[in-house]
Write a protein that holds these residues in place. Structure first.
Motif, PDB file in Angstrom:
ATOM      1  N   PHE A   1      15.212  27.912 -40.278  1.00 44.00           N
ATOM      2  CA  PHE A   1      15.667  29.146 -39.642  1.00 44.00           C
ATOM      3  C   PHE A   1      15.958  28.930 -38.152  1.00 44.00           C
ATOM      4  O   PHE A   1      17.045  29.252 -37.646  1.00 44.00           O
ATOM      5  N   ALA A   2      14.962  28.380 -37.441  1.00 43.90           N
ATOM      6  CA  ALA A   2      15.049  28.307 -35.979  1.00 43.90           C
ATOM      7  C   ALA A   2      15.919  27.166 -35.467  1.00 43.90           C
ATOM      8  O   ALA A   2      16.739  27.360 -34.560  1.00 43.90           O
ATOM      9  N   TYR A   3      15.747  25.974 -36.045  1.00 48.08           N
ATOM     10  CA  TYR A   3      16.359  24.791 -35.442  1.00 48.08           C
ATOM     11  C   TYR A   3      17.687  24.369 -36.078  1.00 48.08           C
ATOM     12  O   TYR A   3      18.484  23.694 -35.430  1.00 48.08           O
ATOM     13  N   THR A   4      17.905  24.773 -37.321  1.00 45.36           N
ATOM     14  CA  THR A   4      19.182  24.450 -37.964  1.00 45.36           C
ATOM     15  C   THR A   4      20.132  25.637 -37.922  1.00 45.36           C
ATOM     16  O   THR A   4      21.222  25.554 -37.362  1.00 45.36           O
ATOM     17  N   ILE A   5      19.712  26.764 -38.503  1.00 43.30           N
ATOM     18  CA  ILE A   5      20.605  27.925 -38.602  1.00 43.30           C
ATOM     19  C   ILE A   5      20.892  28.525 -37.222  1.00 43.30           C
ATOM     20  O   ILE A   5      22.056  28.716 -36.849  1.00 43.30           O
ATOM     21  N   CYS A   6      19.817  28.789 -36.473  1.00 39.67           N
ATOM     22  CA  CYS A   6      20.014  29.393 -35.147  1.00 39.67           C
ATOM     23  C   CYS A   6      20.307  28.345 -34.074  1.00 39.67           C
ATOM     24  O   CYS A   6      21.111  28.596 -33.169  1.00 39.67           O
ATOM     25  N   GLY A   7      19.682  27.205 -34.172  1.00 34.89           N
ATOM     26  CA  GLY A   7      19.863  26.183 -33.148  1.00 34.89           C
ATOM     27  C   GLY A   7      21.146  25.412 -33.290  1.00 34.89           C
ATOM     28  O   GLY A   7      22.090  25.574 -32.504  1.00 34.89           O
TER      29      GLY A   7
ATOM     30  N   PHE B   1       8.627  15.463 -42.669  1.00 34.24           N
ATOM     31  CA  PHE B   1       9.011  14.618 -41.535  1.00 34.24           C
ATOM     32  C   PHE B   1       9.689  15.450 -40.444  1.00 34.24           C
ATOM     33  O   PHE B   1       9.470  15.226 -39.249  1.00 34.24           O
ATOM     34  N   PHE B   2      10.513  16.400 -40.872  1.00 38.69           N
ATOM     35  CA  PHE B   2      11.262  17.209 -39.912  1.00 38.69           C
ATOM     36  C   PHE B   2      10.334  18.055 -39.048  1.00 38.69           C
ATOM     37  O   PHE B   2      10.461  18.086 -37.828  1.00 38.69           O
ATOM     38  N   ILE B   3       9.385  18.762 -39.678  1.00 37.33           N
ATOM     39  CA  ILE B   3       8.526  19.638 -38.876  1.00 37.33           C
ATOM     40  C   ILE B   3       7.569  18.818 -38.008  1.00 37.33           C
ATOM     41  O   ILE B   3       7.182  19.266 -36.913  1.00 37.33           O
ATOM     42  N   ALA B   4       7.218  17.608 -38.464  1.00 40.79           N
ATOM     43  CA  ALA B   4       6.407  16.741 -37.616  1.00 40.79           C
ATOM     44  C   ALA B   4       7.201  16.336 -36.373  1.00 40.79           C
ATOM     45  O   ALA B   4       6.667  16.322 -35.251  1.00 40.79           O
ATOM     46  N   PHE B   5       8.483  16.025 -36.564  1.00 36.86           N
ATOM     47  CA  PHE B   5       9.349  15.680 -35.438  1.00 36.86           C
ATOM     48  C   PHE B   5       9.458  16.852 -34.475  1.00 36.86           C
ATOM     49  O   PHE B   5       9.434  16.678 -33.243  1.00 36.86           O
ATOM     50  N   VAL B   6       9.557  18.071 -35.020  1.00 37.05           N
ATOM     51  CA  VAL B   6       9.599  19.270 -34.175  1.00 37.05           C
ATOM     52  C   VAL B   6       8.319  19.371 -33.350  1.00 37.05           C
ATOM     53  O   VAL B   6       8.351  19.692 -32.157  1.00 37.05           O
TER      54      VAL B   6
END
Length: 444
Positions: A87-93, A143-148
């Motif tokens: 939601f936050a980093y792909t769609i909105c970001g 992996f993605f949320i860990a990177f975030v």
């Protein structure tokens, strides 16, 4: 007590009210980190943090209670990890959508999920997607949320020469995040109940103490203890439909991404818990799955309507099952506790910073990445599609891109191996959608 016993079938499931209440409390403590993490993540999309906190608490309360009443499952719900990052980093970001448009997409994905839950489409979808791809997507999101988490805490920063690099380890906020990660890892390894939540609490307390000694950027106790019940995002999804459908191909991709992650995350959680409490029959079918999926989908619609990302079943519910939870009374107890958490919102909102939430993101990411153990690595078709899925999510900073690239890699690999006939028609339809999506001039 007799009414509770009769409604929830406590004796039949070999449990009692005391055990169910304890299980509900245990599940709440295991899930409570979402009250701090979700507002932080959606805040990065431009949403009002106190408003997101209210929506997170209320949607978790509503969804958990509905699950208990409708399905009699000991499964609690809340705004999901991973899908909130989508939601936050792909769609909105990355895609530049407003949070109102993203909420509209979540709302529609929830409505579609409702239809799927009450029709035979549910079985068609579950059967059409290879198990290996489901595992790859779940692990990739980990992996993605860990990177975030690493990025938000400043442990990993942008670097002109290498794209990414190590942050400033003399920065007190970075050091606090590192301390929190180490503490949380130790708690998880020692199998401390509600380890992720306890790790956040310890990190916040250390930060508050450091802040009291004049160290900048630390968590703090609230200066205003009054309760804030504002919910400025409630109903905001209505204003996002125009923007969402300005590009139909993007809209399809966004809605599908939300739906896909929610559907299979929920299905996986329900099957895992169903196996543990004896709800999977001899045919491998989950008893009462329709009611459980319906509760989950309705909760997503409700959550989007009041202003939060996709609400989904939490695998942390296994902690409550582990202490004896067997019925919906466990889920209802958890839901009531989420509702009561609103009254401690001032301290949660002031003490939860990126340094405090980073350990939760990273450790939950590790837990999600464990799904890689189910991948048949000796099979190059699955190895390639899994690797492409995971690496694409991280390097394109997009969960939906990772899903799309993974499906494309799988379909092409099956075609090259002469196994095209074994690919479900649904996968070919999705392949066409993904190719058209990447071919559009609005490509991210």
């Amino acid at each position: 007590m007799n009414s509770l016993n009769k409604f929830f079938k406590l004796e039949e499931k070999h449990t009692n009210v005391k055990t169910e209440l304890l299980a509900g409390l245990t599940t709440f403590l295991a899930m409570a980190y979402i009250l701090g993490v979700n507002p932080s993540v959606l805040g990065d999309a431009g949403m009002n943090v106190p408003s997101v906190f209210m929506a997170t608490a209320l949607s978790a309360a509503f969804g958990s209670i509905l699950m208990g009443l409708l399905a009699n499952y000991p499964v609690a719900l809340a705004a999901g990890m991973g899908v909130n990052a989508l939601f936050a980093y792909t769609i909105c970001g990355q895609m530049g959508m407003s949070w109102q448009a993203a909420l509209a997409a979540v709302f529609l994905s929830g409505l579609i999920f409702v239809v799927i839950s009450v029709t035979g489409i549910r079985k068609l979808i579950i059967d059409s997607i290879p198990v290996q791809l489901k595992l790859a997507i779940g692990a990739g999101i980990g992996f993605f949320i860990a990177f975030v988490g690493f990025k938000n805490s400043g442990i990993i920063v942008a670097n002109e020469s290498t794209f990414v690099g190590m942050g400033n380890f003399t920065d007190p906020t970075v050091l606090l995040a590192i301390l929190g990660i180490l503490v949380t890892i130790a708690l998880v390894v020692k199998k401390v109940p509600a380890a992720v939540f306890v790790g956040m609490v310890i990190t916040a307390i250390v930060g508050i103490i450091c802040g009291a000694f004049g160290i900048d950027g630390m968590p703090a106790l609230p200066t205003d203890w009054s309760l804030n019940f504002e919910m400025d995002a409630a109903g905001a999804f209505v204003g996002g439909f125009g923007e969402l459908f300005a590009n139909p191909m993007n809209a399809v991709m966004i809605i599908f991404s939300f739906l896909f992650v929610d559907f299979f995350d929920t299905a996986g959680t329900l099957v895992a818990i169903g196996n543990e409490i004896g709800l999977v029959n001899s045919k491998g079918e989950l008893e009462g799955a329709e009611q459980a999926l319906l509760a989950d989908s309705i909760a997503t619609v409700f959550g989007a309507a009041i202003g939060t990302s996709t609400v989904t079943s939490f695998v942390e519910s296994t902690s409550g099952v582990g202490v004896g939870g067997r019925t919906g009374l466990t889920a209802i107890t958890t839901g009531v506790l989420f509702a009561l958490s609103i009254f401690i919102s001032p301290i949660l909102l002031s003490a939860i910073t990126n340094a405090v939430t980073a350990p939760a993101l990273i450790v939950v990411g590790v837990m999600m990445a464990q799904q890689l153990r189910g991948i048949e690595w000796e099979n190059m078709i699955y190895a390639i599609s899994t690797f492409i899925t995971v690496i694409s999510m991280i390097l394109t900073y997009s969960i939906s891109n990772g899903i799309a690239f993974g499906f494309i890699a799988y379909a092409i690999s099956m075609l090259a191996a002469g196994k095209a006939k074994k690919v479900h028609p649904t996968v070919w339809v999705l392949l066409v959608i993904f190719v058209l999506y990447f071919a559009t001039p609005y490509f991210m």
